[in-house]
Write an enzyme that holds these catalytic residues in place. Sequence first.
Site, PDB file in Angstrom:
ATOM      1  N   LYS A 281       0.884  -1.176  -0.239  1.00  0.00           N
ATOM      2  CA  LYS A 281       0.072   0.064  -0.057  1.00  0.00           C
ATOM      3  C   LYS A 281       0.809   1.400  -0.006  1.00  0.00           C
ATOM      4  O   LYS A 281       1.993   1.355   0.336  1.00  0.00           O
ATOM      5  CB  LYS A 281      -0.965  -0.073   1.224  1.00  0.00           C
ATOM      6  N   ARG A 316      -3.259 -10.754   3.551  1.00  0.00           N
ATOM      7  CA  ARG A 316      -3.754 -10.801   1.991  1.00  0.00           C
ATOM      8  C   ARG A 316      -2.460 -10.104   1.431  1.00  0.00           C
ATOM      9  O   ARG A 316      -2.235  -8.902   1.665  1.00  0.00           O
ATOM     10  CB  ARG A 316      -4.894  -9.986   1.864  1.00  0.00           C
TER      11      ARG A 316
END
Length: 337
Positions: A281, A316
């Site tokens: 991210k 994830r």
Amino acid sequence: MRSYYRPIAQTDPLRPQAARRLAGGWCWFDRVEVLTRAGSAGVIAAADLPPDVAARLCAQRPAIVGLSWQVPKLMGIVNTTPDSFSDGGRFGSSAEAVAAAQALAAEGADLLDIGGESTRPGAAPVPEAEEIARTIPVIAALCGAGGVGVPVSVDTRKAVVARAALAAGAVLVNDVSAMEHDPQMAAAVAASTAGLCLMHAQGSPETMQAAPRYDNVVLDVYDYLEARIAAAEAAGIARARILVDPGIGFGKSQEHNLALLRNLSLLHGLGCPILLGASRKRFIGSIGGAALAQARGPGTLAVTLAAVAQGVQVHRVHDVAEVAQGLRLWRALGGEG
């Protein structure tokens, strides 16, 4: 004023006799921070928790999609999209996506998440038919005879896509809108035996990073997930089938993300396994000095291990081999307290 209880998770092998096992997993706790909307109310002993809170924090989480939660699990990401923030356009065909999924399973993925619509900041919606065309051949190949050998999840906000994926063999629906994008999603999941991941997001992908605001991001996310669990249960989806995801990067600033990551153990109070999707991210690149998403593997591993230390059950990730290696070292050093 409502109180919220954040267990101070530990993994040290030297566990005090009065310590309690967190969510039936590898962490323990003997102290709890009490949080309120007015701020922290200090620390109490685990023995002083209200009985109902203690029961939720300590209860063994039921297996979902055949996976138990005594050790951390890795969810490998396969995006069959041209525009995902990290790996969009990587696969030119279903066969290439299947091969990539098989490679992730061989590297140590415990389950695979197949997505056909990018939900990166600014992404536009994808028509249902196109999302189905991208994902269902991949899911069918992975779940058919001689398939991949690990559970398969579909990453979708749309009920018609979820139904097609479940018919093709998927066993988990990973809905980043927590069933709010499509009012038919609850019925689609309830009519199956599939698991469901409910994620928090503020706004839609098109607008979610336009100055997100919260009264208290940690408690606001907790309250939202609590309400969405209640909505799922009202629709006939048992809590024992549900995972929760705080939605890192979905309508959150860097400081929002960091606050959630520091307080992940609070979410155990919801009584469901926690799924974390922080891989590659933007905040990892901003803090770690990695402009390219593909260069954020070390930062992803650091965040993952910090979350594992708070008892987060599912991670994830894009870089399965690297994170699996990190987890093996963590175990060897006594991480499973």
